[in-house]
Design an enzyme around this catalytic site. Structure first.
Site, short mmCIF file in Angstrom:
data_model
loop_
_atom_site.label_atom_id
_atom_site.label_comp_id
_atom_site.label_asym_id
_atom_site.label_seq_id
_atom_site.Cartn_x
_atom_site.Cartn_y
_atom_site.Cartn_z
CE LYS A 193 -16.68 -69.78 10.71
NZ LYS A 193 -15.76 -69.56 11.84
P1 NAD Z 1 -10.85 -60.20 9.45
O1 NAD Z 1 -11.76 -60.10 8.30
O2 NAD Z 1 -11.00 -59.25 10.59
O3 NAD Z 1 -9.32 -60.09 8.93
C1 NAD Z 1 -8.76 -60.90 7.93
C2 NAD Z 1 -7.40 -60.31 7.56
O4 NAD Z 1 -6.76 -61.15 6.60
C3 NAD Z 1 -7.48 -58.92 6.92
O5 NAD Z 1 -6.38 -58.14 7.36
C4 NAD Z 1 -7.33 -59.23 5.43
O6 NAD Z 1 -6.86 -58.12 4.66
C5 NAD Z 1 -6.33 -60.35 5.50
N1 NAD Z 1 -6.26 -61.17 4.30
C6 NAD Z 1 -7.29 -61.64 3.54
N2 NAD Z 1 -6.81 -62.34 2.50
C7 NAD Z 1 -5.46 -62.32 2.62
C8 NAD Z 1 -4.40 -62.85 1.86
N3 NAD Z 1 -4.63 -63.56 0.75
N4 NAD Z 1 -3.15 -62.63 2.29
C9 NAD Z 1 -2.90 -61.91 3.40
N5 NAD Z 1 -3.86 -61.38 4.15
C10 NAD Z 1 -5.11 -61.57 3.76
O7 NAD Z 1 -10.93 -61.72 9.96
P2 NAD Z 1 -10.53 -62.29 11.40
O8 NAD Z 1 -11.75 -62.29 12.24
O9 NAD Z 1 -9.29 -61.63 11.86
O10 NAD Z 1 -10.23 -63.81 11.04
C11 NAD Z 1 -8.96 -64.26 10.57
C12 NAD Z 1 -8.86 -65.77 10.74
O11 NAD Z 1 -9.04 -66.11 12.12
C13 NAD Z 1 -9.92 -66.58 9.99
O12 NAD Z 1 -9.37 -67.81 9.61
C14 NAD Z 1 -11.00 -66.80 11.04
O13 NAD Z 1 -11.83 -67.91 10.76
C15 NAD Z 1 -10.13 -67.03 12.25
N6 NAD Z 1 -10.79 -66.83 13.55
C16 NAD Z 1 -11.42 -65.67 13.86
C17 NAD Z 1 -11.98 -65.51 15.13
C18 NAD Z 1 -12.62 -64.22 15.57
O14 NAD Z 1 -12.94 -64.11 16.77
N7 NAD Z 1 -12.79 -63.23 14.72
C19 NAD Z 1 -11.93 -66.56 16.06
C20 NAD Z 1 -11.27 -67.73 15.71
C21 NAD Z 1 -10.70 -67.84 14.46
#
Ligand code: NAD
Length: 420
Positions: A106
């Site tokens: 990561k």
């Molecule tokens: P992103 O940045 O696209 O979106 C994050 C979202 O969470 C946004 O809508 C943001 O406003 C919201 N957010 C942030 N803080 C918040 C809070 N305190 N309360 C409510 N909402 C809040 O990120 P993402 O890529 O969608 O990732 C989200 C999660 O999924 C993370 O834990 C990430 O590690 C995990 N993840 C992502 C992927 C990927 O392919 N992008 C794959 C596996 C896991």
């Protein structure tokens, strides 16, 4: 940071519990308690106003036992070393749960990307890439998008790495634009995997997706796509939230309209969205809603000793990484809530990242049907194995997923041995 929110400690607690279920000795898995390498860099960036600002960056390789390190790149102002270590370790476990030949890694930069101009973001990405270049590589450690990064950032990453190495290296990142060798279906893959796991979980309880009432925390890449695909499958998405606020509508929100609003320009938040019949709620209220399924899809440490007692959903689908602390998990377990764990639920992204990497190595492009069929087969077969183990041994799904992953990792460790 309080101890409950120390993600790496939470990961170690699950690992120890799984090891004792497997009857392992400390020697069998002690290497997995320590990341193989931890790089910290100070990244100088020329800001638009002429100042030089220095940002902290990290790249952690947790394990390369089963293959090159694989793991996203996060841009977030609150990121810390324990979180990046945990995220890297969860990648090791996740790749083993879905049985793809990757280890775990990561990266992160402590920055709020919404405060940077596009130019500043590009210079930050390029400098960070150049600084970690000696440690990464298509056969060593392969980044991908995570919170705060996207396909555009991956494109800059690929270009910078290729220039540093003196050759085009499409396999250095996944989740890049399709024109640069990205895979069809990668952008939606994590959300599609979440929809598939939700469908399989309901199927085991004799219920369809159609009509199921769902609340989703986070409307980014993962939450937004999950909302879209679950709504398409007939679920009623009664609540969504982002960092600005939450929205609730008993009849179900108009998800295509919400996504169209958010997608109009970068940085748009739900606080500016209006829909007839939809009311505002905060994130704690969203977690406690009386719904069938709760999907945390934002950040770590949301279902805690404080919030878990108020969860009314009977099923939690962990779309984010580490949304439940160990204390929150115990409470949900005691209360009989079915928690489907992150290391299975959100693995769709890394599964299609693996397909992307394979396509890059072969210099070939698969069609979307082949990508989605491969994703479904991998996700459903991993789900079945975890579900069967949990039922046979009366275990929470998280423990069965850890057990299966740890068993695979320890088998490889035994065969490879410890050098010298
Ligand atoms: P992103 O940045 O696209 O979106 C994050 C979202 O969470 C946004 O809508 C943001 O406003 C919201 N957010 C942030 N803080 C918040 C809070 N305190 N309360 C409510 N909402 C809040 O990120 P993402 O890529 O969608 O990732 C989200 C999660 O999924 C993370 O834990 C990430 O590690 C995990 N993840 C992502 C992927 C990927 O392919 N992008 C794959 C596996 C896991």
């Amino acid at each position: 940071m309080n101890r409950e929110n120390d993600s790496f400690q939470n990961m170690l607690a699950s690992l120890d519990r799984a090891a004792s279920l497997l009857g392992l000795q400390e020697n069998d898995y002690v290497t997995l308690k320590h990341p193989e390498s931890e790089l910290k860099v100070a990244v100088p960036v020329k800001m638009d106003d002429g100042r030089i600002e220095v940002f902290s960056g990290y790249r952690i390789l947790h394990s390369s036992l089963r293959g090159p390190g694989k793991g996203g790149l996060r841009y977030h102002p609150e990121v810390n070393l324990s979180e990046v270590k945990a995220l890297a370790a969860w990648m090791t476990i996740k790749c083993a749960v879905v049985d793809i030949p990757f280890g775990g890694a990561k990266g992160a930069v402590k920055v709020d990307p919404r405060q940077l101009s596009q130019g500043e973001l590009e210079r930050l990405t390029r400098r960070y890439t150049a600084m970690i270049a000696p440690l990464i590589g298509p056969e060593k450690d392969i980044p991908a998008p995570d919170v705060g990064t996207n396909a555009t950032v991956m494109g800059w990453f690929l270009d910078t790495y290729s220039l540093v190495k003196g050759q085009l290296s499409p396999g250095i990142v996944t989740g890049k634009p399709v024109e640069l060798g990205g895979s069809l279906g990668r952008q939606e893959a994590t959300g599609r995997g979440i929809m598939l796991i939700t469908r399989e979980t309901l199927k085991r309880q004799g219920r369809p997706l159609a009509g199921t009432r769902v609340a989703i925390q986070g409307m980014g890449a993962v939450g937004g796509t999950s909302a879209k695909l679950l709504a398409q499958a007939g679920c009623r998405i009664v609540a969504v939230s982002d960092v600005s606020c939450g929205l609730y509508k008993e009849d179900g929100l108009d998800i295509p309209a919400v996504l169209a609003y958010l997608g109009q320009e970068p940085g748009r938040l739900l606080s500016g969205y209006e829909e007839a019949g939809a009311g505002r709620i905060d994130n704690e209220q969203l977690l406690a809603l009386d719904v069938d399924i709760l999907i945390p899809a934002a950040l770590e440490n949301q279902l805690t000793a404080k919030t878990a007692p108020h969860v009314q959903a009977r099923i939690v689908i962990e779309a984010a990484n580490g949304p439940t602390t160990s204390a929150g998990d115990e409470i949900l377990e005691e209360r009989g809530v079915t928690v489907v764990p992150d290391i299975l639920v959100n693995a769709g992204g890394v599964v299609v990242s693996y397909f992307e990497w394979v396509q890059n190595i072969q210099a070939m492009a698969w069609d979307l049907a082949k990508v989605n069929a491969g994703l479904e087969k991998t996700m459903v077969s991993a789900f079945d194995a975890v579900w069967e183990d949990a039922r046979a041994n009366n275990l929470p799904l998280r423990m069965s997923a850890y057990k299966i992953a740890l068993g695979r990792l320890v088998a490889v460790q035994k065969l490879r041995g410890v050098f010298p």
